[in-house]
Design a protein around this motif. Structure first.
Motif, mmCIF file in Angstrom:
data_model
loop_
_atom_site.group_PDB
_atom_site.id
_atom_site.type_symbol
_atom_site.label_atom_id
_atom_site.label_comp_id
_atom_site.label_asym_id
_atom_site.label_seq_id
_atom_site.Cartn_x
_atom_site.Cartn_y
_atom_site.Cartn_z
ATOM 1 N N VAL A 258 0.871 -1.181 0.000
ATOM 2 C CA VAL A 258 0.000 0.000 0.000
ATOM 3 C C VAL A 258 0.906 1.227 0.000
ATOM 4 C CG1 VAL A 258 -1.749 1.270 1.303
ATOM 5 C CG2 VAL A 258 -1.826 -1.235 1.231
ATOM 6 N N SER A 259 0.904 1.979 -1.098
ATOM 7 C CA SER A 259 1.768 3.147 -1.189
ATOM 8 C C SER A 259 1.294 4.217 -0.210
ATOM 9 C CB SER A 259 1.726 3.711 -2.609
ATOM 10 O OG SER A 259 0.456 4.318 -2.831
ATOM 11 N N PRO A 260 2.150 5.177 0.120
ATOM 12 C CA PRO A 260 1.720 6.250 1.035
ATOM 13 C C PRO A 260 0.451 6.944 0.536
ATOM 14 C CG PRO A 260 4.095 6.299 0.789
ATOM 15 C CD PRO A 260 3.602 5.260 -0.180
ATOM 16 N N GLU A 261 0.367 7.168 -0.770
ATOM 17 C CA GLU A 261 -0.838 7.825 -1.309
ATOM 18 C C GLU A 261 -2.068 6.945 -1.092
ATOM 19 O OE1 GLU A 261 2.031 7.256 -3.121
ATOM 20 O OE2 GLU A 261 2.739 9.243 -2.482
ATOM 21 N N GLN A 262 -1.880 5.639 -1.370
ATOM 22 C CA GLN A 262 -3.004 4.715 -1.175
ATOM 23 C C GLN A 262 -3.408 4.656 0.294
ATOM 24 O OE1 GLN A 262 -0.966 1.409 -3.032
ATOM 25 N NE2 GLN A 262 -2.517 1.285 -4.644
ATOM 26 N N LEU A 263 -2.430 4.723 1.192
ATOM 27 C CA LEU A 263 -2.760 4.650 2.623
ATOM 28 C C LEU A 263 -3.564 5.891 3.040
ATOM 29 C CD1 LEU A 263 -2.650 3.220 5.313
ATOM 30 C CD2 LEU A 263 -0.433 4.296 5.757
ATOM 31 N N ARG A 264 -3.179 7.071 2.506
ATOM 32 C CA ARG A 264 -3.950 8.277 2.858
ATOM 33 C C ARG A 264 -5.398 8.118 2.433
ATOM 34 N NH1 ARG A 264 1.015 10.762 1.654
ATOM 35 N NH2 ARG A 264 1.914 11.608 3.573
ATOM 36 N N ARG A 265 -5.588 7.562 1.238
ATOM 37 C CA ARG A 265 -6.948 7.322 0.736
ATOM 38 C C ARG A 265 -7.659 6.286 1.620
ATOM 39 N NH1 ARG A 265 -11.479 8.827 -0.731
ATOM 40 N NH2 ARG A 265 -12.645 7.491 -2.134
ATOM 41 N N GLN A 266 -6.899 5.239 2.015
ATOM 42 C CA GLN A 266 -7.470 4.175 2.850
ATOM 43 C C GLN A 266 -7.930 4.744 4.203
ATOM 44 O OE1 GLN A 266 -8.165 1.045 2.235
ATOM 45 N NE2 GLN A 266 -7.674 -0.332 3.936
ATOM 46 N N ILE A 267 -7.159 5.654 4.764
ATOM 47 C CA ILE A 267 -7.555 6.256 6.043
ATOM 48 C C ILE A 267 -8.918 6.935 5.901
ATOM 49 C CG2 ILE A 267 -6.990 8.066 7.730
ATOM 50 C CD1 ILE A 267 -3.994 7.484 7.123
ATOM 51 N N GLU A 268 -9.083 7.680 4.787
ATOM 52 C CA GLU A 268 -10.379 8.335 4.550
ATOM 53 C C GLU A 268 -11.491 7.304 4.422
ATOM 54 O OE1 GLU A 268 -10.189 10.832 1.110
ATOM 55 O OE2 GLU A 268 -8.395 11.886 1.835
ATOM 56 N N LEU A 269 -11.213 6.230 3.675
ATOM 57 C CA LEU A 269 -12.243 5.204 3.463
ATOM 58 C C LEU A 269 -12.641 4.547 4.777
ATOM 59 C CD1 LEU A 269 -10.915 3.518 0.185
ATOM 60 C CD2 LEU A 269 -12.916 5.010 0.425
ATOM 61 N N VAL A 270 -11.660 4.270 5.623
ATOM 62 C CA VAL A 270 -11.964 3.624 6.898
ATOM 63 C C VAL A 270 -12.795 4.569 7.768
ATOM 64 C CG1 VAL A 270 -10.970 2.751 9.055
ATOM 65 C CG2 VAL A 270 -9.971 2.101 6.853
ATOM 66 N N HIS A 271 -12.429 5.843 7.784
ATOM 67 C CA HIS A 271 -13.183 6.784 8.614
ATOM 68 C C HIS A 271 -14.589 6.986 8.069
ATOM 69 C CE1 HIS A 271 -9.246 8.554 10.483
ATOM 70 N NE2 HIS A 271 -9.642 7.428 11.056
ATOM 71 N N GLU A 272 -14.718 6.950 6.741
ATOM 72 C CA GLU A 272 -16.073 7.048 6.151
ATOM 73 C C GLU A 272 -16.910 5.834 6.545
ATOM 74 O OE1 GLU A 272 -15.598 7.556 1.926
ATOM 75 O OE2 GLU A 272 -14.491 9.442 2.200
ATOM 76 N N ALA A 273 -16.292 4.644 6.446
ATOM 77 C CA ALA A 273 -17.032 3.426 6.816
ATOM 78 C C ALA A 273 -17.388 3.458 8.296
ATOM 79 C CB ALA A 273 -16.185 2.192 6.495
ATOM 80 N N ASP A 274 -16.479 3.976 9.104
ATOM 81 C CA ASP A 274 -16.736 4.063 10.545
ATOM 82 C C ASP A 274 -17.960 4.936 10.817
ATOM 83 O OD1 ASP A 274 -16.219 3.727 13.306
ATOM 84 O OD2 ASP A 274 -15.296 5.720 13.349
#
Length: 575
Positions: A386-402
DNA sequence: GCCGTTTTCGGCCCGACTGTTTTCAGTCG
């Protein structure tokens, strides 16, 4: 320079015991070496350190003589008595004693009278029909030796089956037997019931003798036969042996206790009972005073007759449980239902099979209050990184799902790689954006012990790493742990408030029970995590719980029995 | 070789199975 590990010291004591046995020592002396080796192997502290501190005799079964032998081993790298005996008995002789039916006594006679000093020499003698000329060895014995050699018994130890595969088959067998005899009592016994890492075979106890004839008809069984009036033996298509034992209902507790073991636990229990005038066997408890043999429906009755509270199967390894039970201070072991959250899980962002939402819903279904999404990090490779850019996007996705999913708290995390120099493979600024960071070794397993220990201790000292995942890297029955001073890592984690994982993947169970017990004793916080790569594998948590129970852990020893808010407050960087 | 709410000496868990045995030693779990 790192000291000899407990395992290496134990191996040396086992070898010396084997050599003394070949030398004809009385069995109790040999047993003393075996017991000492086990005590060393199971010790939660560095035995080398204990020895230097003059405290090694506090371990059960180690007296002045063995303390001196361990001291010699640490000082000179070997034990003088072992050097002498190795000159007298060739290495191949020990390989011969590994063959079924050939113990130390018979191996010695082959050596003394026919000069047989290796499996190859044994084969040649058997082919020339010279073995049958020995008193006590007949033509049958000779044929058995040839059969054992051809089965490869001298070269490779029989493989053990990892617990999840064994339990899967055990459950199929137990379910099928229950369909045939719905009122029967059916229990898995043996090391599978003690929830050991792996098992040699399956032991099953039933109270309906008629079931013994049904074993061969089961779909998972390749062949089966009756071995006595109360027993049948089968082989699964996977090659695992199944021992089925039948017993009268009134003696069910006696046989279940006997077959659950371990052998060392039963021996210690029986020795204690003898001192009270009681003789415990698989058939009952004989009281010398009255001449009465007590039958026990339940195991609890067996222990009660011995003057002890019930001892959970996971504790029955003769690691102090009998003495602790006698003093009434057995711990209340952690249970699966104590777990409130899971802090290690993967999604399709790396090598998982399910989405964030699917994992969240499945975790909620299991009653979890929180779930950390911890996909692999930037350097993982295999296309799973997971590239740093992908991880930043993943953080947003996890918080949205939360925000979107009720009833479970989702944490944006990562399972970062610990690079060979001990650094994580994301920038600190990015790590600081995460709710949770677990760090693991996935590359450069072959570093020497000092380098690996420094690497992992440095990771533990990183201010943004919350926990160390599968700390030793072992794969049960497949890959040994990497070279690592585990005590140094435990100390580093305890002093930096870095948590240590018991990874629940049934192939890992890492930390193992001995290390987990040591970690808890040292004051390090333990986690039990699933490391699930699919929704179903969230259920692997039970394997980690079983390891925790085998480590004598209570709910208070395991951090993810806490609500997330309380756990977060204990992290080195409170969130 | 270890160890002690019967012991610093004399014990040390229990039973099944096997093969070669006229009563048991060795091995195994």
């Amino acid at each position: 320079m790192s000291d000899l590990s407990n395992g290496a010291i134990a191996d040396a004591l086992d070898e010396l015991g084997d050599l003394y046995e070949l030398d004809g020592a009385v069995v109790h002396r040999v047993l003393a070496y075996r017991n000492a080796a086990k005590a060393v192997r199971d010790a939660p502290l560095s035995v080398a350190q204990l020895t230097r501190d003059g405290a090694v005799t506090t371990l059960p079964g180690i007296g002045a003589t063995l303390a001196q032998k361990i001291t010699d081993l640490l000082d000179s790298g070997d034990i003088p008595a072992a050097i002498k005996l190795r000159e007298r008995y060739p290495e191949g002789l020990l390989a011969i004693t590994a063959l079924p039916g050939l113990g130390p006594k018979r191996a010695r006679r082959l050596f003394d009278e026919l000069g047989i000093d290796s499996p190859a020499a044994l084969r040649a003698a058997a082919d020339a029909q010279r073995i049958r000329t020995l008193k006590g060895f007949g033509a049958k014995g000779e044929a058995a030796i040839i059969a054992a050699l051809e089965a490869g018994g001298a070269e490779r130890p029989r493989t053990r089956v990892v617990l999840d595969r064994a339990l899967a088959i055990a459950d199929v067998i137990a379910t099928a037997l229950a369909e045939i005899a719905p009122t029967a009592q059916i229990e898995i016994a043996g090391s599978a019931r003690r929830r050991a890492d792996s098992v040699k075979d399956l032991d099953i106890v039933v109270d309906h003798a008629s079931l013994l004839d049904d074993l061969g008809g089961l779909e998972v069984i390749e062949t089966a036969s009756r071995t006595s009036a109360s027993a049948a033996r089968g082989r699964t298509h996977t090659g695992m042996t199944v021992e089925l034992r039948a017993v009268a209902p009134e003696q069910f507790g006696n046989l279940l206790q006997h077959l659950t073991g371990s052998g060392a636990h039963n021996a210690a229990l029986r020795e204690r009972a003898v001192r009270a005038g009681l003789h415990i066997s698989e058939y009952g408890v004989l009281d010398d005073a009255t001449g009465v043999t007590h039958h026990c429906v339940s195991e609890a009755e067996v222990y009660a007759l011995a003057g002890l509270p019930y001892i959970e199967p996971e504790l029955r390894e003769n690691r102090g449980e009998i003495e602790t039970a006698a003093s009434g201070t057995l711990p209340r072991l952690i249970e699966l239902s104590d777990i409130r959250g899971d802090l290690h899980a993967h999604t399709t962002a790396s090598d998982g099979r399910a989405s964030i939402e699917e994992m969240a819903l499945a975790a909620r279904e299991r009653g979890h209050e929180y779930l950390a999404i911890t996909d692999h990090s930037a350097t993982h490779g295999f296309g799973d990184d997971v590239s740093p850019e992908q991880l930043r996007r993943q953080i947003e996705l996890v918080h949205e799902a939360d925000a979107a999913i009720e009833g479970i708290r989702l944490l944006a995390g990562s399972e970062v790689n610990i690079l060979p120099d001990g650094a994580p493979d994301y920038e600190d600024a990015l790590l600081a954006e995460l709710d949770w960071v677990i760090a693991s070794v996935h590359t450069s397993f072959a570093l020497d012990g000092d380098a690996m220990t420094e690497r992992m201790c440095r990771a533990a000292g990183h201010p943004l790493i919350d926990a160390i995942g599968h700390p030793t890297g072992r794969l049960i029955e497949r890959r040994p742990p990497y070279e690592l001073d585990i005590e140094a890592l435990i100390a580093a984690c305890a002093s930096t408030r870095t948590m240590l994982e018991i990874n629940s993947n049934p192939d890992r169970r890492d930390l193992n029970e001995v290390h987990a017990r040591a970690a808890a004793a040292a004051g390090a916080a333990i986690l039990v995590n699933s490391d699930a790569h699919s929704t179903e594998r969230l259920g692997a948590m039970r394997y980690g719980i079983w390891t925790a129970r085998r480590a004598w852990l209570t709910a208070a020893d395991v951090a993810n029995t806490l609500p997330w808010a309380e756990l977060a407050a204990r992290l080195k960087r409170p969130r």
